[in-house]
Design an enzyme around this catalytic site. Sequence first.
Site, PDB file in Angstrom:
ATOM      1  N   ASN A 383     -18.219  34.797  -6.177  1.00 14.44           N
ATOM      2  CA  ASN A 383     -18.629  34.483  -7.545  1.00 14.44           C
ATOM      3  C   ASN A 383     -18.137  33.114  -7.979  1.00 14.44           C
ATOM      4  O   ASN A 383     -18.912  32.160  -8.052  1.00 14.44           O
ATOM      5  CB  ASN A 383     -18.127  35.575  -8.509  1.00 14.44           C
ATOM      6  CG  ASN A 383     -18.790  35.496  -9.858  1.00 14.44           C
ATOM      7  OD1 ASN A 383     -19.344  34.469 -10.253  1.00 14.44           O
ATOM      8  ND2 ASN A 383     -18.766  36.576 -10.625  1.00 14.44           N
ATOM      9  N   ASP A 384     -16.842  32.970  -8.222  1.00 14.31           N
ATOM     10  CA  ASP A 384     -16.320  31.705  -8.764  1.00 14.31           C
ATOM     11  C   ASP A 384     -16.623  30.511  -7.858  1.00 14.31           C
ATOM     12  O   ASP A 384     -16.866  29.411  -8.349  1.00 14.31           O
ATOM     13  CB  ASP A 384     -14.803  31.810  -8.967  1.00 14.31           C
ATOM     14  CG  ASP A 384     -14.439  32.783 -10.071  1.00 14.31           C
ATOM     15  OD1 ASP A 384     -15.283  33.011 -10.960  1.00 14.31           O
ATOM     16  OD2 ASP A 384     -13.319  33.323 -10.038  1.00 14.31           O
ATOM     17  N   VAL A 385     -16.623  30.711  -6.538  1.00  8.85           N
ATOM     18  CA  VAL A 385     -16.785  29.585  -5.608  1.00  8.85           C
ATOM     19  C   VAL A 385     -18.218  29.092  -5.520  1.00  8.85           C
ATOM     20  O   VAL A 385     -18.501  28.122  -4.812  1.00  8.85           O
ATOM     21  CB  VAL A 385     -16.275  29.961  -4.199  1.00  8.85           C
ATOM     22  CG1 VAL A 385     -14.796  30.273  -4.238  1.00  8.85           C
ATOM     23  CG2 VAL A 385     -17.065  31.112  -3.617  1.00  8.85           C
ATOM     24  N   ALA A 424     -11.881  34.177 -12.483  1.00  7.47           N
ATOM     25  CA  ALA A 424     -11.638  33.163 -13.505  1.00  7.47           C
ATOM     26  C   ALA A 424     -12.160  33.576 -14.870  1.00  7.47           C
ATOM     27  O   ALA A 424     -11.892  32.911 -15.869  1.00  7.47           O
ATOM     28  CB  ALA A 424     -12.275  31.842 -13.093  1.00  7.47           C
TER      29      ALA A 424
END
Length: 457
Positions: A383-385, A424
């Site tokens: 997700n965040d990456v 995050a």
Amino acid sequence: METITNVVYLIASVLFILGLKKLSSPKTARKGNVYSLVGMLLAIVITLIDQGILDYTYIIIGVVIGGTIGAIAARRVEMTGMPEMVALFNGFGGIASTFVAYSEYVNQAGNIGTTDIVISMILSLLIGTVTFTGSLIAWAKLKGVMTSAPIVFKGQTVFNGFLLVVVAGIGVVFAMDTTIEMYLLIILGIAIVLGVTSVIPIGGADMPVVISLLNSYSGLAACATGFVLSNNVLIIAGALVGASGLILTNIMCVAMNRSLANVLFAAVGVESGTAASGEKRSVTNYTAEDAAMIFDNAESVIIVPGYGLAVAQAQHVLEELAAMLEEKGINVRYAIHPVAGRMPGHMNVLLAEANVSYEKLIEMDMINDDFQETSVALVIGANDVINPAARTEKSSALYGMPILNCDQAQHVMIVKRSLSTGFAGEDNELFYDDKTMMLFGDAKGMVTEIVKAVKEL
């Protein structure tokens, strides 16, 4: 005997360095472990012989109990539990340094020698204990025993700094009269608190960096203990672990485009991002059959693994899908973000378990330009990456972090349970992009369905 001991220590040190070198690549990592293992065995054996141990009873009991617990834990741990185990190992390394340094103080009845030894002992107790309690907090956050969100309170940074100043002050007083044991006990008590208060403000998204940092702490504590004992091989081994851990920590911070201070004090993940806005958006729910049709016309696929892959234990069926696509003449590779997963190298270890060839695991910097010429970017549990907000949204906690350029591929498939945010706490705009196909479900179940659909084409 002293010459023989130093020669063996030198050989062990060379093996440690060669082991670290081999560990820099997944292809040679196993050989690196063997080198390091042999080096440590030589160091332990010559130390036991050289020191003329009078009674091996406690050593044998410790080896049997510790070896049994370690063997059982290593065999039973699942890939999703590896970050927690690494966190505990860091903590055990730290507390071992604390015990050894303190026992040396007791053994010498407070007469511990020169100022440099006193400083080394204080550092060993401080860093070792901070590593232990900090690692326990990291374990609790990773295990879900406590919230992975940052826990902050007003003046937290100042409070931690104040504790360090107090330790320095007590250390000075202790150096003036090393027979007063109470000073060391106070330092130990402060170190316990400092380990807790320095890790609780760090969010789940930054746990890979924290694990790496605590690993370096355990090495530095061992190095300090080596000075206390005047043991050369312990100094060298501790320095190698400490330095390599700090280098890895720096590499990961660079990959996130953040400073270490920002990781430690920014409290990324506090529920104040866009995800908390309350805005509800919807996307089309695609099926495994839809995905199979896209694959049927694809020329190249880049797979982006994330922590969701580890949770679902979908690495084996994912490799089965990759093999099927390759049989169709499709070029399949894996893109590895430096902070994917919950510990350094998490995705590499996970995919290696499924016998994915090392040559197919490509680091972010080496593969990012290839996305724009790729037919399909298949995201499994990440997700965040892959969140484009890292490029443009200055208010985002992810802003500035290099991401995998999945959004530049012709088609984007994201296998995920829901539209929930990552560690995050940031919403991901890529979920709502016109080219994105959201495949909701457990990663293992969904990839299994895709495999069946591809077979039926």
